[in-house]
Design a protein around this motif. Structure first.
Motif, PDB file in Angstrom:
ATOM      1  N   ARG A  29      91.444 -25.518 -11.118  1.00 39.13           N
ATOM      2  CA  ARG A  29      92.703 -25.480 -10.307  1.00 39.13           C
ATOM      3  C   ARG A  29      94.123 -25.621 -11.485  1.00 39.13           C
ATOM      4  O   ARG A  29      95.355 -25.447 -11.275  1.00 39.13           O
ATOM      5  CB  ARG A  29      92.513 -26.295  -9.182  1.00 39.13           C
ATOM      6  N   ALA A  89     100.387 -19.937 -12.178  1.00 37.23           N
ATOM      7  CA  ALA A  89     101.786 -20.212 -11.793  1.00 37.23           C
ATOM      8  C   ALA A  89     102.740 -20.649 -12.007  1.00 37.23           C
ATOM      9  O   ALA A  89     103.504 -20.024 -11.557  1.00 37.23           O
ATOM     10  CB  ALA A  89     101.118 -21.264 -10.237  1.00 37.23           C
ATOM     11  N   ILE A 142     105.381 -18.424  -4.134  1.00 35.80           N
ATOM     12  CA  ILE A 142     105.309 -19.388  -3.638  1.00 35.80           C
ATOM     13  C   ILE A 142     103.041 -18.963  -3.136  1.00 35.80           C
ATOM     14  O   ILE A 142     102.358 -19.517  -2.841  1.00 35.80           O
ATOM     15  CB  ILE A 142     105.768 -19.608  -2.469  1.00 35.80           C
ATOM     16  N   ILE A 143     103.101 -17.747  -2.608  1.00 33.27           N
ATOM     17  CA  ILE A 143     101.850 -16.824  -1.589  1.00 33.27           C
ATOM     18  C   ILE A 143     100.471 -17.261  -3.122  1.00 33.27           C
ATOM     19  O   ILE A 143      99.558 -17.678  -2.929  1.00 33.27           O
ATOM     20  CB  ILE A 143     101.363 -15.301  -0.954  1.00 33.27           C
ATOM     21  N   THR A 200     100.836 -18.840  -6.183  1.00 31.11           N
ATOM     22  CA  THR A 200     100.780 -20.572  -6.004  1.00 31.11           C
ATOM     23  C   THR A 200      98.938 -20.600  -5.408  1.00 31.11           C
ATOM     24  O   THR A 200      98.897 -21.621  -6.052  1.00 31.11           O
ATOM     25  CB  THR A 200     102.154 -20.956  -6.160  1.00 31.11           C
ATOM     26  N   TYR A 201      98.930 -20.473  -4.262  1.00 29.43           N
ATOM     27  CA  TYR A 201      98.820 -21.127  -3.155  1.00 29.43           C
ATOM     28  C   TYR A 201      97.401 -20.303  -3.225  1.00 29.43           C
ATOM     29  O   TYR A 201      95.949 -21.244  -3.382  1.00 29.43           O
ATOM     30  CB  TYR A 201      99.318 -21.022  -1.889  1.00 29.43           C
ATOM     31  N   LEU A 202      97.087 -19.358  -3.293  1.00 25.78           N
ATOM     32  CA  LEU A 202      95.504 -17.686  -4.028  1.00 25.78           C
ATOM     33  C   LEU A 202      95.455 -18.710  -5.367  1.00 25.78           C
ATOM     34  O   LEU A 202      94.420 -19.253  -5.771  1.00 25.78           O
ATOM     35  CB  LEU A 202      96.125 -16.978  -4.106  1.00 25.78           C
ATOM     36  N   HIS A 203      96.103 -19.011  -6.537  1.00 30.51           N
ATOM     37  CA  HIS A 203      95.261 -19.556  -7.520  1.00 30.51           C
ATOM     38  C   HIS A 203      95.341 -21.145  -7.984  1.00 30.51           C
ATOM     39  O   HIS A 203      94.664 -21.066  -8.300  1.00 30.51           O
ATOM     40  CB  HIS A 203      96.792 -19.305  -9.109  1.00 30.51           C
ATOM     41  N   PHE A 247      94.984 -23.121  -4.964  1.00 31.06           N
ATOM     42  CA  PHE A 247      93.464 -23.652  -4.209  1.00 31.06           C
ATOM     43  C   PHE A 247      92.764 -22.522  -3.128  1.00 31.06           C
ATOM     44  O   PHE A 247      91.757 -23.216  -3.302  1.00 31.06           O
ATOM     45  CB  PHE A 247      94.307 -23.834  -2.280  1.00 31.06           C
ATOM     46  N   LEU A 248      93.240 -21.497  -2.629  1.00 34.45           N
ATOM     47  CA  LEU A 248      91.544 -20.606  -2.264  1.00 34.45           C
ATOM     48  C   LEU A 248      91.123 -19.806  -3.254  1.00 34.45           C
ATOM     49  O   LEU A 248      89.905 -20.662  -2.973  1.00 34.45           O
ATOM     50  CB  LEU A 248      93.210 -19.357  -1.811  1.00 34.45           C
TER      51      LEU A 248
END
Length: 159
Positions: free
Chosen positions: A18, A25, A57-58, A60-63, A65-66
Protein backbone atom coordinates in the motif's frame (compact mmCIF):
# COMPACT_ATOMS: atom_id res chain seq x y z
CA UNK A 1 -3.01 -33.58 -9.11
CA UNK A 2 -1.00 -31.78 -6.47
CA UNK A 3 -2.70 -29.24 -4.22
CA UNK A 4 -1.91 -25.55 -4.35
CA UNK A 5 0.90 -24.24 -2.16
CA UNK A 6 -0.29 -23.43 1.37
CA UNK A 7 2.28 -21.07 2.91
CA UNK A 8 1.41 -17.36 2.88
CA UNK A 9 3.62 -14.34 2.96
CA UNK A 10 3.44 -11.94 5.91
CA UNK A 11 0.25 -9.90 6.30
CA UNK A 12 2.51 -6.86 6.72
CA UNK A 13 3.09 -7.17 2.96
CA UNK A 14 -0.24 -5.37 2.58
CA UNK A 15 1.17 -2.29 4.34
CA UNK A 16 4.34 -2.38 2.24
CA UNK A 17 2.42 -2.75 -1.02
CA UNK A 18 0.00 0.00 0.00
CA UNK A 19 2.91 2.36 0.71
CA UNK A 20 4.30 1.49 -2.74
CA UNK A 21 0.82 2.19 -4.11
CA UNK A 22 0.81 5.63 -2.48
CA UNK A 23 4.15 6.39 -4.15
CA UNK A 24 2.83 5.25 -7.55
CA UNK A 25 -0.36 7.27 -7.04
CA UNK A 26 1.63 10.39 -6.11
CA UNK A 27 3.64 10.09 -9.32
CA UNK A 28 0.45 9.57 -11.36
CA UNK A 29 -1.18 12.62 -9.70
CA UNK A 30 1.90 14.73 -10.44
CA UNK A 31 1.70 13.72 -14.11
CA UNK A 32 -2.06 14.36 -14.22
CA UNK A 33 -1.76 17.79 -12.57
CA UNK A 34 1.07 18.76 -14.93
CA UNK A 35 -1.02 17.68 -17.93
CA UNK A 36 -4.05 19.60 -16.62
CA UNK A 37 -1.97 22.77 -16.15
CA UNK A 38 -0.60 22.47 -19.69
CA UNK A 39 -4.11 21.87 -21.06
CA UNK A 40 -5.41 25.02 -19.32
CA UNK A 41 -2.43 27.14 -20.39
CA UNK A 42 -3.21 26.28 -24.01
CA UNK A 43 -7.00 26.59 -23.52
CA UNK A 44 -7.64 22.89 -24.07
CA UNK A 45 -11.02 21.27 -23.51
CA UNK A 46 -12.14 20.83 -19.88
CA UNK A 47 -13.42 17.30 -20.53
CA UNK A 48 -9.80 16.11 -20.91
CA UNK A 49 -9.01 17.46 -17.44
CA UNK A 50 -12.08 15.73 -16.01
CA UNK A 51 -11.02 12.43 -17.59
CA UNK A 52 -7.48 12.81 -16.20
CA UNK A 53 -8.82 13.46 -12.70
CA UNK A 54 -11.22 10.49 -12.90
CA UNK A 55 -8.43 8.26 -14.18
CA UNK A 56 -6.11 9.40 -11.37
CA UNK A 57 -8.81 8.64 -8.76
CA UNK A 58 -9.44 5.17 -10.20
CA UNK A 59 -5.72 4.35 -10.39
CA UNK A 60 -5.19 5.59 -6.83
CA UNK A 61 -7.89 3.21 -5.57
CA UNK A 62 -6.47 0.30 -7.58
CA UNK A 63 -2.85 0.83 -6.50
CA UNK A 64 -3.53 1.48 -2.81
CA UNK A 65 -6.49 -0.74 -1.98
CA UNK A 66 -7.55 -3.31 -4.55
CA UNK A 67 -4.32 -4.66 -6.07
CA UNK A 68 -2.44 -5.15 -2.76
CA UNK A 69 -5.40 -7.05 -1.28
CA UNK A 70 -5.80 -9.36 -4.27
CA UNK A 71 -2.04 -9.84 -4.55
CA UNK A 72 -1.74 -10.82 -0.87
CA UNK A 73 -4.70 -13.22 -1.02
CA UNK A 74 -3.27 -15.02 -4.04
CA UNK A 75 0.42 -15.16 -3.07
CA UNK A 76 1.33 -18.65 -1.85
CA UNK A 77 4.51 -20.67 -1.83
CA UNK A 78 5.72 -24.10 -0.81
CA UNK A 79 9.27 -25.40 -0.50
CA UNK A 80 9.60 -29.15 -0.95
CA UNK A 81 12.69 -31.35 -1.17
CA UNK A 82 12.46 -31.59 -4.96
CA UNK A 83 11.00 -28.18 -5.89
CA UNK A 84 9.80 -24.74 -4.94
CA UNK A 85 6.24 -23.91 -5.95
CA UNK A 86 5.03 -20.32 -6.30
CA UNK A 87 1.45 -19.13 -6.89
CA UNK A 88 0.90 -15.45 -7.65
CA UNK A 89 -0.99 -12.98 -9.80
CA UNK A 90 -3.73 -10.39 -9.86
CA UNK A 91 -5.46 -10.92 -13.23
CA UNK A 92 -3.35 -13.77 -14.58
CA UNK A 93 -2.55 -16.46 -12.03
CA UNK A 94 0.96 -17.83 -12.42
CA UNK A 95 1.92 -21.17 -10.86
CA UNK A 96 5.66 -21.81 -11.06
CA UNK A 97 7.68 -24.89 -10.15
CA UNK A 98 11.40 -24.39 -9.65
CA UNK A 99 13.30 -27.72 -9.47
CA UNK A 100 15.90 -27.76 -6.67
CA UNK A 101 18.52 -29.09 -9.09
CA UNK A 102 18.19 -25.80 -11.03
CA UNK A 103 18.76 -23.51 -8.04
CA UNK A 104 22.16 -21.82 -8.24
CA UNK A 105 22.00 -19.48 -5.27
CA UNK A 106 19.54 -17.85 -2.89
CA UNK A 107 19.51 -14.25 -1.63
CA UNK A 108 17.52 -12.25 0.86
CA UNK A 109 16.88 -8.61 0.02
CA UNK A 110 15.41 -5.82 2.07
CA UNK A 111 14.65 -2.30 0.95
CA UNK A 112 13.87 0.59 3.30
CA UNK A 113 10.11 -0.03 3.41
CA UNK A 114 10.55 -3.77 4.02
CA UNK A 115 13.14 -3.01 6.71
CA UNK A 116 10.71 -0.69 8.53
CA UNK A 117 8.23 -3.58 8.84
CA UNK A 118 10.97 -6.15 9.61
CA UNK A 119 10.36 -8.02 6.36
CA UNK A 120 12.66 -9.41 3.68
CA UNK A 121 12.24 -11.08 0.30
CA UNK A 122 13.90 -14.33 -0.72
CA UNK A 123 15.20 -14.49 -4.28
CA UNK A 124 15.93 -17.91 -5.78
CA UNK A 125 18.31 -17.74 -8.76
CA UNK A 126 18.49 -20.29 -11.54
CA UNK A 127 20.61 -20.14 -14.70
CA UNK A 128 17.69 -18.65 -16.64
CA UNK A 129 15.92 -16.35 -14.19
CA UNK A 130 15.23 -15.34 -10.61
CA UNK A 131 12.08 -16.04 -8.59
CA UNK A 132 11.07 -13.88 -5.64
CA UNK A 133 9.13 -14.82 -2.53
CA UNK A 134 8.26 -11.33 -1.26
CA UNK A 135 7.64 -9.86 2.17
CA UNK A 136 8.46 -12.63 4.62
CA UNK A 137 9.31 -11.95 8.26
CA UNK A 138 13.08 -11.41 8.54
CA UNK A 139 13.66 -14.57 10.59
CA UNK A 140 11.47 -16.65 8.28
CA UNK A 141 13.30 -15.29 5.21
CA UNK A 142 16.71 -16.19 6.68
CA UNK A 143 15.54 -19.69 7.64
CA UNK A 144 14.01 -20.19 4.20
CA UNK A 145 17.17 -18.98 2.44
CA UNK A 146 19.29 -21.40 4.46
CA UNK A 147 16.82 -24.28 3.96
CA UNK A 148 16.58 -23.79 0.17
CA UNK A 149 20.36 -23.52 -0.20
CA UNK A 150 20.75 -26.73 1.83
CA UNK A 151 18.19 -28.56 -0.33
CA UNK A 152 19.80 -27.21 -3.51
CA UNK A 153 23.20 -28.55 -2.43
CA UNK A 154 21.71 -31.98 -1.68
CA UNK A 155 19.88 -31.98 -5.04
CA UNK A 156 23.10 -30.96 -6.81
CA UNK A 157 25.03 -33.79 -5.10
CA UNK A 158 22.44 -36.30 -6.32
CA UNK A 159 22.92 -35.33 -9.98
Amino acid sequence: MQTEPQKRISESALKVWRISGVIKAAIEWAIAVTAIIIIHIFNGPIWVSVILIALAIILTYLHIFLFPSIRWKRWRYEVREEEIELLEGIFIISRTLVPMVRVQHVDTVQGPILRKYKLASVIVHTAATAHEIPALKESEAEELRFYISKLARVAEDDV
